[in-house]
Enzyme design. Structure first.
Site, mmCIF file in Angstrom:
data_model
loop_
_atom_site.group_PDB
_atom_site.id
_atom_site.type_symbol
_atom_site.label_atom_id
_atom_site.label_comp_id
_atom_site.label_asym_id
_atom_site.label_seq_id
_atom_site.Cartn_x
_atom_site.Cartn_y
_atom_site.Cartn_z
ATOM 1 N N GLY A 109 -15.461 -23.593 44.608
ATOM 2 C CA GLY A 109 -15.378 -24.601 45.494
ATOM 3 C C GLY A 109 -14.247 -24.447 46.697
ATOM 4 N N SER A 111 -14.740 -24.131 49.718
ATOM 5 C CA SER A 111 -14.796 -25.059 51.056
ATOM 6 C C SER A 111 -14.240 -26.425 50.778
ATOM 7 C CB SER A 111 -16.236 -25.208 51.596
ATOM 8 O OG SER A 111 -16.754 -23.763 51.296
ATOM 9 N N ASP A 154 -16.374 -31.448 43.365
ATOM 10 C CA ASP A 154 -15.672 -30.420 43.796
ATOM 11 C C ASP A 154 -14.413 -31.060 44.541
ATOM 12 O OD1 ASP A 154 -17.446 -30.628 45.632
ATOM 13 O OD2 ASP A 154 -17.870 -28.413 45.518
#
Ligand code: MEV
Length: 322
Positions: A109, A111, A154
């Site tokens: 995760g 990003s 996330d």
């Protein structure tokens, strides 16, 4: 203050993948591999980004053009996160440098973690001092603006850390207070393509709606039971529920040969339970393992062609670094 360093953890999904897209609950844990962002207010009204992990070097554009034109893939999340603060920073520019302790290939995760870092940093630098809930809402909005969909777990893991029971879309985010989580993580070396896999599962659901809806319901039920097991640190039950969850993921068609080999090898070597983590076919598998069996399980995953990653689960959420 015009410069700050912030870090946020990556995440691993423990249970509930795919069913979460259709409203069922999900459990996620934050992992010790962190994303770091140094965020600086600068004189010229220019946005600058260096994110070597995703091949972005010396990317620049006028603050007034944020969010416009083609944005390189690696710059999207940070640029859109920065654009949430244009009115707060006035004529000031913003320089962001990110560095990750994990490969963006793992599916941890990255990003979302970098989005959360930038929003936390700008909330401090502009004296907005947003609460964690506000950071979650703004980060989730940023991610949705870019991706169109996503369950937000996330983002939640990056903000709150720990181990979270999550009812989408952020309807309920419940921290599960535990001291530790005995996980072994194996990376398959294959990149999971989440969008394609979610669409494939959707096609299956269109063809066999009743069957697949029952699968989602069953996954939701086992996630609720797993929550109780985690709160009691009952790892044997958690392992058994993970095995059940893997069975349902196999029905959905997202298990994949390589992950299956790693998962079954981990079980044969003494894990309480093992399953894939994430969208499936690639990325990582996880095994809940008794302390005395971790060496054997590590060896078994490696022999099945996986790479065991040293991961600490259940770690702290977004924080300011000294
Ligand atoms: C992917 O990491 C997890 C999925 O459930 C997709 C999602 O929830 O956005 C497959």
């Amino acid at each position: 203050m015009n410069k700050i360093t912030v870090s946020a953890p990556g995440k691993l999904m423990l249970l509930g993948e795919h069913a979460v897209v259709y409203g069922r609950p999900y459990i996620v844990t934050a992992v010790g591999q962190r994303m770091r962002a140094i965020v600086e207010l600068t004189e010229k009204p220019v946005f600058q980004l260096n994110a070597p992990d995703v091949q972005v070097e010396n990317y620049q554009k006028p603050m007034s053009d944020l969010g416009k034109d083609d944005i390189p893939k690696g710059a999207k999340f940070v640029e859109m996160a920065v654009s949430q603060f244009t009115s707060e920073v006035g004529k000031t520019g913003i320089k962001v440098t990110t560095a990750s302790e994990f490969s963006s290939q793992f599916g941890f995760g990255s990003s979302s973690a970098s989005t959360v870092c930038v929003i936390k940093a700008l909330s401090e630098l502009t004296n907005k001092k947003l609460s964690n809930k506000q950071i979650f809402d703004l980060s989730y909005k940023t991610v949705l603006d870019i991706q169109g969909k996503g369950s937000g777990f996330d983002v939640a893991a990056a903000v709150y850390g720990g181990t979270l029971y999550f009812v989408p879309p952020g309807k309920m985010i419940e921290p599960l207070k535990i001291a530790s989580l005995p996980l072994i993580v194996g990376y398959s070396g294959i990149k999971a393509d989440t969008v394609t896999l979610v669409n494939e599962v959707l096609e299956k659901a269109k063809k066999y709606p009743k069957v697949i809806d029952d699968v989602y319901t069953a996954i939701g039920n086992l996630v609720r039971q797993a929550k109780k097991a985690i709160l009691k640190s009952d790892w044997l039950t958690l392992g058994e529920l993970m095995n059940l969850n893997e069975g349902y993921l196999s029905i959905l068609g997202v298990e994949g040969r390589k992950l299956a080999d790693m998962i079954y090898s981990a079980r044969e070597a003494g894990a309480y339970g093992a399953k894939l983590s994430g969208a499936g076919i690639g990325d990582c598998m996880i095994a809940v393992t008794p302390a005395g069996k971790s060496k054997a399980v590590t060896k078994a995953i490696t022999q099945a062609g996986g790479q065991v990653i040293d991961v600490k689960a259940n770690v702290e959420g977004v924080r300011i670094e000294k």
